[in-house]
Design a protein around this motif. Sequence first.
Motif, PDB file in Angstrom:
ATOM      1  N   TYR A   1       0.023   7.985 -14.543  1.00 51.79           N
ATOM      2  CA  TYR A   1       1.076   8.418 -13.629  1.00 51.79           C
ATOM      3  C   TYR A   1       1.936   7.236 -13.188  1.00 51.79           C
ATOM      4  O   TYR A   1       3.154   7.344 -13.084  1.00 51.79           O
ATOM      5  N   GLY A   2       1.301   6.111 -12.952  1.00 52.86           N
ATOM      6  CA  GLY A   2       2.049   4.930 -12.534  1.00 52.86           C
ATOM      7  C   GLY A   2       3.010   4.445 -13.597  1.00 52.86           C
ATOM      8  O   GLY A   2       4.178   4.158 -13.318  1.00 52.86           O
ATOM      9  N   ASN A   3       2.538   4.362 -14.836  1.00 52.72           N
ATOM     10  CA  ASN A   3       3.391   3.854 -15.913  1.00 52.72           C
ATOM     11  C   ASN A   3       4.409   4.867 -16.394  1.00 52.72           C
ATOM     12  O   ASN A   3       5.510   4.495 -16.791  1.00 52.72           O
ATOM     13  N   LEU A   4       4.054   6.148 -16.385  1.00 46.95           N
ATOM     14  CA  LEU A   4       4.959   7.159 -16.933  1.00 46.95           C
ATOM     15  C   LEU A   4       5.964   7.699 -15.918  1.00 46.95           C
ATOM     16  O   LEU A   4       7.077   8.053 -16.287  1.00 46.95           O
ATOM     17  N   VAL A   5       5.592   7.776 -14.654  1.00 44.88           N
ATOM     18  CA  VAL A   5       6.466   8.396 -13.656  1.00 44.88           C
ATOM     19  C   VAL A   5       6.941   7.379 -12.615  1.00 44.88           C
ATOM     20  O   VAL A   5       8.142   7.219 -12.389  1.00 44.88           O
ATOM     21  N   LEU A   6       5.993   6.698 -11.985  1.00 48.45           N
ATOM     22  CA  LEU A   6       6.357   5.832 -10.872  1.00 48.45           C
ATOM     23  C   LEU A   6       7.149   4.603 -11.288  1.00 48.45           C
ATOM     24  O   LEU A   6       7.958   4.098 -10.511  1.00 48.45           O
ATOM     25  N   ALA A   7       6.921   4.106 -12.480  1.00 46.80           N
ATOM     26  CA  ALA A   7       7.629   2.898 -12.922  1.00 46.80           C
ATOM     27  C   ALA A   7       9.140   3.106 -12.916  1.00 46.80           C
ATOM     28  O   ALA A   7       9.897   2.163 -12.673  1.00 46.80           O
ATOM     29  N   ASP A   8       9.585   4.327 -13.151  1.00 51.72           N
ATOM     30  CA  ASP A   8      11.017   4.612 -13.193  1.00 51.72           C
ATOM     31  C   ASP A   8      11.567   5.152 -11.884  1.00 51.72           C
ATOM     32  O   ASP A   8      12.788   5.215 -11.717  1.00 51.72           O
ATOM     33  N   SER A   9      10.700   5.556 -10.964  1.00 51.70           N
ATOM     34  CA  SER A   9      11.212   6.237  -9.776  1.00 51.70           C
ATOM     35  C   SER A   9      10.940   5.523  -8.457  1.00 51.70           C
ATOM     36  O   SER A   9      11.622   5.784  -7.473  1.00 51.70           O
ATOM     37  N   VAL A  10       9.979   4.639  -8.400  1.00 50.33           N
ATOM     38  CA  VAL A  10       9.612   4.037  -7.117  1.00 50.33           C
ATOM     39  C   VAL A  10      10.603   2.928  -6.745  1.00 50.33           C
ATOM     40  O   VAL A  10      11.082   2.181  -7.589  1.00 50.33           O
ATOM     41  N   VAL A  11      10.907   2.887  -5.455  1.00 57.54           N
ATOM     42  CA  VAL A  11      11.736   1.819  -4.899  1.00 57.54           C
ATOM     43  C   VAL A  11      10.888   1.131  -3.833  1.00 57.54           C
ATOM     44  O   VAL A  11      10.753   1.643  -2.717  1.00 57.54           O
ATOM     45  N   PRO A  12      10.270  -0.017  -4.166  1.00 58.63           N
ATOM     46  CA  PRO A  12       9.420  -0.692  -3.188  1.00 58.63           C
ATOM     47  C   PRO A  12      10.238  -1.260  -2.025  1.00 58.63           C
ATOM     48  O   PRO A  12      11.461  -1.303  -2.074  1.00 58.63           O
ATOM     49  N   VAL A  13       9.529  -1.706  -1.015  1.00 57.83           N
ATOM     50  CA  VAL A  13      10.206  -2.333   0.112  1.00 57.83           C
ATOM     51  C   VAL A  13      10.881  -3.615  -0.367  1.00 57.83           C
ATOM     52  O   VAL A  13      10.556  -4.152  -1.433  1.00 57.83           O
ATOM     53  N   GLU A  14      11.791  -4.101   0.414  1.00 53.26           N
ATOM     54  CA  GLU A  14      12.564  -5.284   0.042  1.00 53.26           C
ATOM     55  C   GLU A  14      11.647  -6.492  -0.158  1.00 53.26           C
ATOM     56  O   GLU A  14      10.720  -6.727   0.615  1.00 53.26           O
ATOM     57  N   GLY A  15      11.879  -7.218  -1.226  1.00 54.81           N
ATOM     58  CA  GLY A  15      11.093  -8.406  -1.526  1.00 54.81           C
ATOM     59  C   GLY A  15       9.904  -8.139  -2.436  1.00 54.81           C
ATOM     60  O   GLY A  15       9.152  -9.061  -2.751  1.00 54.81           O
ATOM     61  N   MET A  16       9.695  -6.913  -2.854  1.00 57.23           N
ATOM     62  CA  MET A  16       8.571  -6.572  -3.717  1.00 57.23           C
ATOM     63  C   MET A  16       9.106  -6.018  -5.034  1.00 57.23           C
ATOM     64  O   MET A  16      10.016  -5.193  -5.045  1.00 57.23           O
TER      65      MET A  16
END
Length: 149
Positions: free
Chosen positions: A25-40
Amino acid sequence: MSWGKFLVRALVLFIVFWLLLFFGYGNLVLADSVVPVEGMEVDEWLAGFRMCGGISGILGFICAAIWFYIGDGFAGESGISVKYYGLLIVSFVFGVAANFLFLPASQEGSGCASLFVIIFPMLLYYLSSLIVSAPQVKYIPPLSEVIHK
């Protein structure tokens, strides 16, 4: 069933579901959709998500091991289902704690990440108690009559 068989089978369940829920799930979905907090960076956030999933799974594995220990020493006394459901609640609390303590913050796009972290210990505990439980308590989990017929 011995402790060795329990450990091997429960670890296989842990690895398979960790790979599906956190690595896949992390590599297939979250890698393209997550926006981490600033500086990460996204890769840093995904590594934290995988680590959080591992911690969550270890806590579920501990609950499953406690259930196996209780079941291995079970001699027919009453209150066994209370212990089972108590451990299920504990595994839920472990998942919530892992979510709040270890999951990296994100601005948006984390999707089901928190849900997976919270349900992973419960899922691992339930499936371990269903599939690799001690013979004395193999009919205690819900739907176990269907599996063990």
